[in-house]
Design a protein around this motif. Sequence first.
Motif, short mmCIF file in Angstrom:
data_model
loop_
_atom_site.label_atom_id
_atom_site.label_comp_id
_atom_site.label_asym_id
_atom_site.label_seq_id
_atom_site.Cartn_x
_atom_site.Cartn_y
_atom_site.Cartn_z
N GLY A 15 35.45 29.80 37.45
CA GLY A 15 33.99 29.70 37.92
C GLY A 15 33.14 29.81 36.70
N THR A 16 31.93 29.95 37.15
CA THR A 16 31.09 29.98 35.96
C THR A 16 30.64 31.33 35.31
OG1 THR A 16 29.26 29.88 37.73
CG2 THR A 16 29.62 27.80 36.69
N GLY A 17 30.98 32.30 36.22
CA GLY A 17 31.12 33.71 35.88
C GLY A 17 32.48 34.40 35.64
N TRP A 18 32.46 35.52 35.16
CA TRP A 18 33.45 36.18 34.75
C TRP A 18 34.32 36.59 36.13
CZ3 TRP A 18 35.52 41.12 36.64
CH2 TRP A 18 36.68 41.36 35.79
N THR A 19 35.72 36.40 36.09
CA THR A 19 36.49 36.60 37.14
C THR A 19 37.62 37.60 36.57
OG1 THR A 19 37.68 34.60 36.89
CG2 THR A 19 35.86 34.73 38.54
N GLU A 20 38.07 38.54 37.62
CA GLU A 20 39.07 39.41 37.21
C GLU A 20 40.58 38.74 37.34
OE1 GLU A 20 39.48 42.67 39.63
OE2 GLU A 20 41.18 43.40 38.97
#
Lengths: 114, 111
Positions: free
Chosen positions: A97-102
């Motif tokens: 995705g465009t943001g941080w992901t775990e």
Amino acid sequence: NAGVTQTPKFQVLKTGQSMTLQCAQDMNHNSMYWYRQDPGMGLRLIYYSASEGTTDKGEVPNGYNVSRLNKREFSLRLESAAPSQTSVYFCASSEAGTGWTEAFFGQGTRLTVV
Amino acid sequence: QKEVEQDPGPLSVPEGAIVSLNCTYSNSAFQYFMWYRQYSRKGPELLMYTYSSGNKEDGRFTAQVDKSSKYISLFIRDSQPSDSATYLCAMSPYSNGKLTFGQGTILTVHP
């Protein structure tokens, strides 16, 4: 919900033998990763797959091949095992995705090459 | 020289102590900073995540990032025996799982 499942959990190989480490995730993640963990070295990225159908080399790819079989499964193959490949191997997955992901990690495969 | 340096310890503290864990790094492109906890013979589990510089608090845990000094820290207050584990710092320039890890610090909290 199992998360990231790795098989086998333990394996002993003789030098020159081949084997495939299996990894499956049930979180519908697009991205998957293979790391190895050695004493005093932390985890190092071997290969990753940003999405189904793509794979790329990480920091330490030599001696390994990978296959992204489908969205759920990402396997790591040692064609001719060497003692230097004795390590603990971790598979991980994350959403793209465009943001941080775990990144979620499996329980590891402990491999000894004798 | 490694991109991420972390003192491997081991670190042994009494229950209730404040623990400080640190990592330094050399790659100024790192923007995402994480702390993972790994129990013996288990996979790493995310403990804290911080984007860019600043502080983040979650219960007994506080993560700090100082990008100007290329230095990150994890503080554990009122440490418990259940906190005994290996703590790994990890960082990435990207918002994905391509992480660069420190060597890990082995922490033991004794009753």
